[in-house]
Design a protein around this motif. Structure first.
Motif, PDB file in Angstrom:
ATOM      1  N   ILE A 196     -60.658  60.281 -42.831  1.00  0.00           N
ATOM      2  CA  ILE A 196     -59.982  61.735 -43.182  1.00  0.00           C
ATOM      3  C   ILE A 196     -60.232  61.592 -44.806  1.00  0.00           C
ATOM      4  O   ILE A 196     -59.821  60.567 -45.412  1.00  0.00           O
ATOM      5  CB  ILE A 196     -58.576  61.566 -43.022  1.00  0.00           C
ATOM      6  CG1 ILE A 196     -58.116  61.143 -41.447  1.00  0.00           C
ATOM      7  CG2 ILE A 196     -57.862  63.096 -43.284  1.00  0.00           C
ATOM      8  CD1 ILE A 196     -58.628  62.064 -40.619  1.00  0.00           C
ATOM      9  N   ILE A 197     -60.711  62.801 -45.110  1.00  0.00           N
ATOM     10  CA  ILE A 197     -60.975  63.155 -46.604  1.00  0.00           C
ATOM     11  C   ILE A 197     -60.456  64.463 -47.093  1.00  0.00           C
ATOM     12  O   ILE A 197     -60.510  65.379 -46.169  1.00  0.00           O
ATOM     13  CB  ILE A 197     -62.772  62.992 -46.907  1.00  0.00           C
ATOM     14  CG1 ILE A 197     -63.247  61.585 -46.316  1.00  0.00           C
ATOM     15  CG2 ILE A 197     -63.020  63.597 -48.295  1.00  0.00           C
ATOM     16  CD1 ILE A 197     -64.820  61.785 -46.440  1.00  0.00           C
ATOM     17  N   ARG A 198     -59.769  64.448 -48.075  1.00  0.00           N
ATOM     18  CA  ARG A 198     -59.351  65.627 -48.504  1.00  0.00           C
ATOM     19  C   ARG A 198     -60.085  65.919 -49.977  1.00  0.00           C
ATOM     20  O   ARG A 198     -60.470  64.944 -50.762  1.00  0.00           O
ATOM     21  CB  ARG A 198     -57.861  65.685 -48.702  1.00  0.00           C
ATOM     22  CG  ARG A 198     -57.400  64.658 -50.034  1.00  0.00           C
ATOM     23  CD  ARG A 198     -55.973  64.845 -50.094  1.00  0.00           C
ATOM     24  NE  ARG A 198     -55.397  63.840 -50.937  1.00  0.00           N
ATOM     25  CZ  ARG A 198     -54.046  63.747 -51.439  1.00  0.00           C
ATOM     26  NH1 ARG A 198     -53.248  64.518 -50.904  1.00  0.00           N
ATOM     27  NH2 ARG A 198     -53.669  62.648 -52.098  1.00  0.00           N
ATOM     28  N   ASP A 199     -60.213  67.248 -50.255  1.00  0.00           N
ATOM     29  CA  ASP A 199     -61.171  67.678 -51.523  1.00  0.00           C
ATOM     30  C   ASP A 199     -60.269  69.060 -52.173  1.00  0.00           C
ATOM     31  O   ASP A 199     -59.988  69.916 -51.289  1.00  0.00           O
ATOM     32  CB  ASP A 199     -62.437  68.006 -50.997  1.00  0.00           C
ATOM     33  CG  ASP A 199     -63.310  68.218 -52.298  1.00  0.00           C
ATOM     34  OD1 ASP A 199     -63.434  67.014 -53.144  1.00  0.00           O
ATOM     35  OD2 ASP A 199     -63.962  69.130 -52.520  1.00  0.00           O
ATOM     36  N   PHE A 200     -60.475  69.212 -53.392  1.00  0.00           N
ATOM     37  CA  PHE A 200     -60.036  70.439 -54.050  1.00  0.00           C
ATOM     38  C   PHE A 200     -61.080  71.597 -53.895  1.00  0.00           C
ATOM     39  O   PHE A 200     -60.714  72.757 -54.366  1.00  0.00           O
ATOM     40  CB  PHE A 200     -59.749  69.982 -55.518  1.00  0.00           C
ATOM     41  CG  PHE A 200     -58.913  70.878 -56.486  1.00  0.00           C
ATOM     42  CD1 PHE A 200     -57.592  71.354 -55.986  1.00  0.00           C
ATOM     43  CD2 PHE A 200     -59.549  71.609 -57.490  1.00  0.00           C
ATOM     44  CE1 PHE A 200     -56.885  72.026 -56.631  1.00  0.00           C
ATOM     45  CE2 PHE A 200     -58.792  72.781 -58.026  1.00  0.00           C
ATOM     46  CZ  PHE A 200     -57.702  72.820 -57.708  1.00  0.00           C
ATOM     47  N   ALA A 201     -62.062  71.350 -53.234  1.00  0.00           N
ATOM     48  CA  ALA A 201     -63.288  72.423 -53.087  1.00  0.00           C
ATOM     49  C   ALA A 201     -62.274  73.692 -52.617  1.00  0.00           C
ATOM     50  O   ALA A 201     -61.593  73.828 -51.477  1.00  0.00           O
ATOM     51  CB  ALA A 201     -64.071  72.194 -52.183  1.00  0.00           C
ATOM     52  N   HIS A 202     -62.763  74.862 -53.366  1.00  0.00           N
ATOM     53  CA  HIS A 202     -61.933  76.272 -52.870  1.00  0.00           C
ATOM     54  C   HIS A 202     -63.234  77.472 -53.109  1.00  0.00           C
ATOM     55  O   HIS A 202     -63.073  78.459 -52.501  1.00  0.00           O
ATOM     56  CB  HIS A 202     -60.798  76.731 -53.475  1.00  0.00           C
ATOM     57  CG  HIS A 202     -60.695  76.421 -54.993  1.00  0.00           C
ATOM     58  ND1 HIS A 202     -60.906  77.502 -55.607  1.00  0.00           N
ATOM     59  CD2 HIS A 202     -60.454  75.414 -55.702  1.00  0.00           C
ATOM     60  CE1 HIS A 202     -60.997  77.084 -57.006  1.00  0.00           C
ATOM     61  NE2 HIS A 202     -60.667  75.759 -57.067  1.00  0.00           N
ATOM     62  N   SER A 203     -63.886  77.198 -54.221  1.00  0.00           N
ATOM     63  CA  SER A 203     -64.914  78.284 -54.333  1.00  0.00           C
ATOM     64  C   SER A 203     -66.228  77.920 -53.797  1.00  0.00           C
ATOM     65  O   SER A 203     -66.412  76.956 -53.085  1.00  0.00           O
ATOM     66  CB  SER A 203     -65.261  78.133 -55.982  1.00  0.00           C
ATOM     67  OG  SER A 203     -65.860  77.175 -56.072  1.00  0.00           O
ATOM     68  N   PRO A 204     -66.879  78.914 -53.628  1.00  0.00           N
ATOM     69  CA  PRO A 204     -68.151  78.893 -52.265  1.00  0.00           C
ATOM     70  C   PRO A 204     -68.943  77.658 -52.937  1.00  0.00           C
ATOM     71  O   PRO A 204     -69.347  76.922 -51.841  1.00  0.00           O
ATOM     72  CB  PRO A 204     -68.762  80.198 -52.575  1.00  0.00           C
ATOM     73  CG  PRO A 204     -67.767  81.211 -52.781  1.00  0.00           C
ATOM     74  CD  PRO A 204     -66.993  80.306 -53.519  1.00  0.00           C
ATOM     75  N   ALA A 205     -69.417  77.533 -53.968  1.00  0.00           N
ATOM     76  CA  ALA A 205     -70.367  76.566 -54.412  1.00  0.00           C
ATOM     77  C   ALA A 205     -69.862  75.300 -54.001  1.00  0.00           C
ATOM     78  O   ALA A 205     -70.428  74.196 -53.750  1.00  0.00           O
ATOM     79  CB  ALA A 205     -70.702  76.466 -55.756  1.00  0.00           C
ATOM     80  N   LYS A 206     -68.506  74.895 -54.310  1.00  0.00           N
ATOM     81  CA  LYS A 206     -67.884  73.748 -54.121  1.00  0.00           C
ATOM     82  C   LYS A 206     -67.680  73.283 -52.957  1.00  0.00           C
ATOM     83  O   LYS A 206     -67.634  72.271 -52.315  1.00  0.00           O
ATOM     84  CB  LYS A 206     -66.452  73.761 -54.815  1.00  0.00           C
ATOM     85  CG  LYS A 206     -66.542  73.855 -56.570  1.00  0.00           C
ATOM     86  CD  LYS A 206     -64.938  74.068 -57.298  1.00  0.00           C
ATOM     87  CE  LYS A 206     -65.047  74.297 -58.468  1.00  0.00           C
ATOM     88  NZ  LYS A 206     -63.475  74.496 -58.961  1.00  0.00           N
ATOM     89  N   VAL A 207     -67.118  74.365 -51.827  1.00  0.00           N
ATOM     90  CA  VAL A 207     -67.140  74.015 -50.530  1.00  0.00           C
ATOM     91  C   VAL A 207     -68.679  73.608 -49.809  1.00  0.00           C
ATOM     92  O   VAL A 207     -68.469  72.704 -49.325  1.00  0.00           O
ATOM     93  CB  VAL A 207     -66.587  75.404 -49.741  1.00  0.00           C
ATOM     94  CG1 VAL A 207     -66.829  75.447 -48.412  1.00  0.00           C
ATOM     95  CG2 VAL A 207     -65.364  75.636 -50.310  1.00  0.00           C
ATOM     96  N   GLU A 208     -69.550  74.452 -50.201  1.00  0.00           N
ATOM     97  CA  GLU A 208     -70.897  74.033 -49.661  1.00  0.00           C
ATOM     98  C   GLU A 208     -71.269  72.365 -50.248  1.00  0.00           C
ATOM     99  O   GLU A 208     -71.756  71.838 -49.309  1.00  0.00           O
ATOM    100  CB  GLU A 208     -71.864  74.905 -50.233  1.00  0.00           C
ATOM    101  CG  GLU A 208     -73.305  74.682 -49.490  1.00  0.00           C
ATOM    102  CD  GLU A 208     -74.351  75.971 -49.814  1.00  0.00           C
ATOM    103  OE1 GLU A 208     -75.242  76.055 -49.081  1.00  0.00           O
ATOM    104  OE2 GLU A 208     -74.006  76.536 -50.685  1.00  0.00           O
ATOM    105  N   ALA A 209     -71.035  72.045 -51.442  1.00  0.00           N
ATOM    106  CA  ALA A 209     -71.607  70.935 -52.036  1.00  0.00           C
ATOM    107  C   ALA A 209     -70.772  69.915 -51.547  1.00  0.00           C
ATOM    108  O   ALA A 209     -71.325  68.789 -51.122  1.00  0.00           O
ATOM    109  CB  ALA A 209     -71.313  70.975 -53.500  1.00  0.00           C
TER     110      ALA A 209
END
Length: 460
Positions: A327-340
């Motif tokens: 299980i991993i969590r990440d702050f990604a929310h903008s398109p570029a961050k989500v994809e990366a």
């Protein structure tokens, strides 16, 4: 007699940390706010700085104050701010005040749409590992540091995480422009926050301004793999040293990432993904400029722990037959961050089946005009889930709210699973857990108050 400073909106993340840092230097600190949440509340209480009552009290503003520091949570007609203006008191945003207190220090500013917290945290970790004297301001609580800010009279250098958003309700200038850095790093540019910068050009302009404001003899460090940054970074500027960087050379062995140095030695690190390899390289470049050798950097980096919510592994189960569930969590929310983030996890765990779960939580992500920017960002996931809360404030603020059908069309996946009720999303994940090896939760929120630790236990 110690100087007295009052904080308007003391409960803010940076504000309460600066208040604590100044109190530790002997200043008399008071503050006000109309809402204060944890961890700010607990930490202010611990240091005796929590206001007795919430709200705004003009009587706290008096001629004996040396300065008033105002945070973005306050409005232009805030009664305490109005009183301070009437009395002619010195009024600062926190970046303005931080600059005033650091004019005799070497100022290093870390900016960019993504990675700035991690880069700043790496630099702080390496400096602390080698017992260097330094001050700092970082945007998140990081491992090994009690506070998010430190400000002393004798440290020769200050490391500042600087963002591109307005400094205060009476100062719309980006925070990072107030710092006048001797060394600035820009990690990457990815458009977001359309409520603040409605066009790509308006957003990019803020970073152009930062580069243009560099003093003579300044050093501009930038990610040369970012097309827009390469344009900004390579532009001719008199007496500015330009230092580009790329992702650090690495290898993945048994789901672990190793840096590879110039001699071919392998250094195990707790970070993974191309963005983090760039973050490591950027931090290493800054460290080189402030007196940390490559060998010293490589000695310190293995013990660096990822910043919370930055591709953070929060749970793992390895069965007797060596099967994994992570299980991993990440702050990604903008398109570029989500994809990366998805690509990073997929590369690290190349043989595992990945469930990617994204919450649309920010104003931008819930905007119908911006939603198309997410097209194909979930493509690398084996199973993709999108959740948004139609009762959340950012959703209710939209003039033309998005629908489930808008989300299905915008992401470009016919098999996309879309939920607007958190309990149904959780049930879907639990019912399908036997099909998944890795769960990646991405959000700048909390999935409508979901307890990820409890959910993780159920998924494992």
């Amino acid at each position: 007699m110690p100087q007295a400073i009052h904080f308007i909106s003391i409960g803010g993340s940076a504000m309460h940390n600066l208040a604590i840092a100044l109190q530790q230097q002997g200043y008399i600190i008071t503050g006000s706010d109309d809402t204060i949440y944890d961890p700010s509340r607990s930490r202010l209480l611990q240091h005796g700085l929590l206001p007795v009552e919430t709200g705004w009290f003009p009587e706290k503003i008096h001629a004996g104050l040396s300065a008033v520091i105002v945070g973005m949570h306050a409005l232009v007609d805030n009664p305490e701010l109005v009183k301070a203006q009437e009395l002619g008191l010195p009024i600062f945003s926190y970046p303005e005040f931080l600059y005033q207190q650091s004019q005799q220090k070497q100022r290093v500013v870390i900016a960019g749409s993504h990675g700035k917290t991690t880069i700043t945290a790496i630099i702080l970790h390496v400096l602390q590992y080698h017992n260097r004297s330094f001050d700092y301001l970082v945007g998140e609580q990081i491992h090994g540091f009690e506070t998010m800010a430190k400000l002393t009279s004798d440290s020769p250098v200050i490391i500042i995480e600087g963002d591109e958003y307005a400094s205060s309700p009476i100062d719309s200038q980006p925070k990072f422009l107030h710092y006048h850095p001797h060394i600035a790093l820009i990690s990457g540019i990815a458009w977001d926050h359309v409520n603040l910068y409605p066009t790509w050009e308006a957003y990019v302009d803020q970073f152009e301004l930062l580069a243009e404001a560099m003093p003579k003899g300044g050093i501009l460090v930038f990610d040369e793999s970012d097309d827009m940054l390469d344009v900004i970074g390579q532009k001719e500027r008199a007496d500015i040293t330009k230092v580009p960087y790329q992702a650090h050379k690495s290898e993945i062995i048994d789901n672990q990432t190793f840096l590879v140095d110039k001699q071919g030695n392998k250094i195990l690190v707790q970070l993974f993904g191309d963005y983090n390899l760039k973050n490591i390289s950027g931090a290493m470049t800054i460290c080189d400029r402030i007196g940390i050798t490559e060998n010293q950097f490589y000695e310190a980096i293995p013990s660096f722990k990822p910043v919370a919510l930055r591709l953070e592994k929060i749970a793992e189960r390895i069965s007797s037959d060596s099967n994994k569930r992570i299980i991993i969590r990440d702050f990604a929310h903008s398109p570029a961050k989500v994809e990366a983030s998805i690509e990073a996890v997929k590369k690290q765990y190349s043989t595992e089946k990945l469930y990617a779960i994204l919450e649309l939580h920010s104003f931008s992500s819930l905007s119908k005009s911006f939603l198309i920017e997410y097209k194909n960002t979930l493509s690398a996931a084996d199973v993709a889930v999108v959740y948004f809360n139609i009762n959340a404030q950012p959703y209710r603020d939209q003039i033309d709210p998005i629908t489930t059908q808008d989300v299905e069309r915008s992401f470009g996946r016919s098999d996309l699973n879309v939920f607007t009720e958190s309990d149904k999303m959780q049930r879907f994940l639990i019912d399908n857990k036997s099909e998944a090896d890795v769960f990646l939760f991405m959000s700048s929120g909390n999935f409508d108050q979901i307890d990820l630790n409890t959910l993780s236990s159920q998924l494992l």
